[in-house]
Design an enzyme around this catalytic site. Structure first.
Site, PDB file in Angstrom:
ATOM      1  N   HIS A 128      40.920  11.517 -40.408  1.00 20.01           N
ATOM      2  CA  HIS A 128      42.339  11.843 -40.471  1.00 20.01           C
ATOM      3  C   HIS A 128      42.807  12.284 -39.085  1.00 20.01           C
ATOM      4  O   HIS A 128      42.154  13.088 -38.442  1.00 20.01           O
ATOM      5  CB  HIS A 128      42.539  12.981 -41.479  1.00 20.01           C
ATOM      6  CG  HIS A 128      43.941  13.504 -41.540  1.00 20.01           C
ATOM      7  ND1 HIS A 128      44.244  14.838 -41.368  1.00 20.01           N
ATOM      8  CD2 HIS A 128      45.115  12.859 -41.756  1.00 20.01           C
ATOM      9  CE1 HIS A 128      45.558  14.989 -41.483  1.00 20.01           C
ATOM     10  NE2 HIS A 128      46.109  13.817 -41.721  1.00 20.01           N
ATOM     11  N   HIS A 172      50.997  15.087 -32.769  1.00 19.69           N
ATOM     12  CA  HIS A 172      50.962  15.798 -34.039  1.00 19.69           C
ATOM     13  C   HIS A 172      52.281  16.529 -34.259  1.00 19.69           C
ATOM     14  O   HIS A 172      52.590  17.457 -33.533  1.00 19.69           O
ATOM     15  CB  HIS A 172      49.803  16.792 -34.092  1.00 19.69           C
ATOM     16  CG  HIS A 172      49.388  17.102 -35.501  1.00 19.69           C
ATOM     17  ND1 HIS A 172      48.250  17.780 -35.823  1.00 19.69           N
ATOM     18  CD2 HIS A 172      49.974  16.790 -36.690  1.00 19.69           C
ATOM     19  CE1 HIS A 172      48.152  17.877 -37.134  1.00 19.69           C
ATOM     20  NE2 HIS A 172      49.195  17.297 -37.679  1.00 19.69           N
TER      21      HIS A 172
END
Ligand SMILES: *[C@@H]1O[C@H](CO)[C@@H](O)[C@H](O)[C@H]1NC(C)=O
Ligand SMILES: *[C@@H]1O[C@H](CO)[C@@H](O)[C@H](O)[C@H]1NC(C)=O
Ligand SMILES: *[C@@H]1O[C@H](CO)[C@@H](O)[C@H](O)[C@H]1NC(C)=O
Ligand SMILES: *[C@@H]1O[C@H](CO)[C@@H](O)[C@H](O)[C@H]1NC(C)=O
Ligand SMILES: *[C@@H]1O[C@H](CO)[C@@H](O)[C@H](O)[C@H]1NC(C)=O
Ligand SMILES: *[C@@H]1O[C@H](CO)[C@@H](O)[C@H](O)[C@H]1NC(C)=O
Ligand SMILES: *[C@@H]1O[C@H](CO)[C@@H](O)[C@H](O)[C@H]1NC(C)=O
Ligand SMILES: *[C@@H]1O[C@H](CO)[C@@H](O)[C@H](O)[C@H]1NC(C)=O
Ligand SMILES: *[C@@H]1O[C@H](CO)[C@@H](O)[C@H](O)[C@H]1NC(C)=O
Length: 436
Positions: A128, A172
């Site tokens: 992930h 992110h």
């Protein structure tokens, strides 16, 4: 019924002692109904680290003959072993197709058993947010970079993508928070691994975090089209498998061996704003894979359909699926609410058993759906109650034995780069499965 026009794939003996197989030839017979389903380029694209694979025409023995493709379908592919003779002038190898078939010892994705299994019938571990590996950054999801991830056994790479000034980056939540660099530079690193690992098939899922942004005309700002440039410029394109359908059923997928023989060893998906007309090889994830609820904060990890919403139960039975098994906690950083990995729980989350474990979720999935998830998405794949626990979970789901070292230790690349005398046996394995 096999069509009579055949191609010989000569595994060109390399000058050095590094050749994979020398003096061996393999006959590739194309599918039924007078439809040569392979073109020369399918093979020319697959250059091995230890030599190159070249095609010879079965009828003339000449290299570089071309097949006309009368159908858009690229399946089926049948590979028949021609033994260790060189082709005759005519190139026919028919006589040797009944030769005894040795057992394949060449691993595909680390296990010889996988060579003849369909891509859709294997459980792989997914990193992930694979690019987010900053030390001491709360937005990190992994400890090791992508090359190490692949060396350790990760075979699906997922990551969140944002557009800045016309370029795609892995960031992110926001590129101000954690910018892991351009998509192109990340893919270039992946390509160099793929190049050096000719018996591995990997999957890349692009998370389009900017799917809601619009351009000046109100059209989506980031679609599949934006990925063409990083995919092409990184060198990835030549390895991408483009399936014959945009929505592949479990049955439709080729085996790992077929993908490897063709040199098309990378499958790419995008979650939002797909455009298969413009970029046919970048598949829409949710035509092909469904996921359990994502960004879970619930340690029960139910094995229910999260995305795509409203997926018909029947349809879900014929698709691959992914278990999202990254446990999160919600924090607030720089004014943004952010879900970050619950690192404290990793030794349970990435474990074999107990509430909240990957092993338990996988078993729940098997009992709910009659087959294990195709992809186990995790944070910090290296962490767990023991090193490599997530790969142990996958191995159990695959009914194989996990006996590799993990994780982040010396690269396994060296071992895999050694010339393999069992390459021929791999082809045999593929043939054996297809001829059944
Ligand atoms: C085969 O094709 C490649 C590129 O398409 C070319 O470089 C090579 O010279 C050709 N070989 C022969 C023998 O024609
Ligand atoms: C090669 O195979 C073709 C098609 O099966 C056949 O017609 C031909 O006679 C064969 N040639 C030789 C030299 O065996
Ligand atoms: C998946 O692979 C297993 C192990 O080889 C095999 O027993 C099973 O029949 C396969 N299932 C499908 C649907 O291909
Ligand atoms: C985007 O462009 C702006 C203005 O030129 C610049 O300040 C910024 O650093 C650029 N961002 C990136 C990630 O290159
Ligand atoms: C699901 O499949 C069954 C049997 O094939 C069929 O009877 C049913 O109508 C299908 N349901 C949906 C929602 O498509
Ligand atoms: C997991 O780590 C926590 C905190 O370090 C510890 O309390 C717990 O006992 C560990 N659990 C296992 C199964 O090792
Ligand atoms: C649970 O997993 C651990 C390894 O993490 C193992 O030692 C233990 O035997 C397992 N317990 C059960 C009940 O399977
Ligand atoms: C797990 O691997 C790390 C290196 O990544 C090592 O420091 C540690 O000792 C290993 N733990 C076990 C239980 O083998
Ligand atoms: C698991 O593998 C063993 C041999 O390694 C085999 O006997 C068994 O049938 C396999 N089970 C399944 C469900 O494929």
């Amino acid at each position: 019924m096999l069509f009579s026009v055949a191609w010989l794939v000569g595994l060109a003996a390399a000058q050095s002692s590094q050749s994979i197989v020398s003096g061996s030839t393999v006959r590739v017979t194309t599918g039924a109904d007078a439809t040569p389903t392979l073109s020369l380029s399918d093979f020319e694209a697959s250059t091995f680290n230890t030599g190159s694979m070249s095609l010879l025409s079965a009828s003339t023995g000449a290299p570089n003959a071309t097949a006309s493709r009368t159908s858009s379908s690229v399946d089926p592919l049948t590979v028949i072993v021609g033994g260790s003779r060189t082709p005759s002038a005519s190139g026919n190898m028919t006589a040797s197709t009944t030769a005894a078939q040795p057992t394949n010892t060449q691993p595909c994705n680390n296990y010889p058993e996988f060579c003849t299994r369909k891509y859709s019938n294997i459980t792989e571990v997914c990193a992930h947010n694979s690019p987010f590996v900053r030390k001491n950054n709360a937005g990190s999801n992994q400890a090791y970079g992508v090359t190490q991830q692949l060396n350790d056994g990760i075979r699906m790479l997922q990551g969140q993508i944002h557009e800045v000034n016309g370029t795609l980056y892995y960031c992110h939540t926001s590129c101000d928070l954690l910018n892991a660099g351009t998509v192109e530079s990340y893919l270039a690193e992946v390509v160099s691994w793929v190049e050096n690992h000719p018996f591995d098939v990997i999957t890349i899922i692009f998370g389009n975090a900017d799917y809601e942004r619009k351009d000046a005309n109100g059209n989506p700002l980031v679609t599949s089209k934006n990925f063409v440039s990083p995919i092409t410029d990184s060198g990835l394109l030549q390895y991408i498998y483009q399936p014959p359908k945009t929505a592949m059923t479990l049955e439709d997928w080729p085996t790992l061996g077929e993908l490897i023989v063709r040199g098309k060893r990378v499958i790419t998906f995008i979650d939002y704003n797909f455009d298969t007309d413009a970029v046919p090889y970048l598949l829409w994830e949710f035509y092909n894979i469904w996921e359990t609820p994502y960004s879970p904060t619930d340690i029960q990890f139910p094995c229910t359909i999260g995305r795509p919403e409203g997926l018909n139960q029947n349809k879900s039975q014929s698709m691959m699926y992914m278990a999202n098994h990254n446990l999160n906690v919600e924090v607030s950083i720089a004014g943004s609410s952010l879900l970050i990995p619950n690192n404290v729980a990793l030794n349970v989350t990435n474990g074999l058993n107990g509430t909240g474990s990957l092993g338990l979720m996988t078993n729940t999935c098997i009992s709910d759906w009659g087959r294990p998830p195709n992809f186990l998405l995790v944070d910090y794949y290296n962490a767990g109650p023991f090193n490599g626990s997530v790969f142990e979970v996958a191995a159990r789901a695959n009914n194989v034995t996990y006996d590799r070292k993990c994780c982040g230790t010396a690269s396994f690349a060296v071992e895999l780069l050694r010339p393999s005398t069992t390459y021929l046996a791999l082809i045999v394995g593929v043939a054996a499965a297809l001829l059944l």
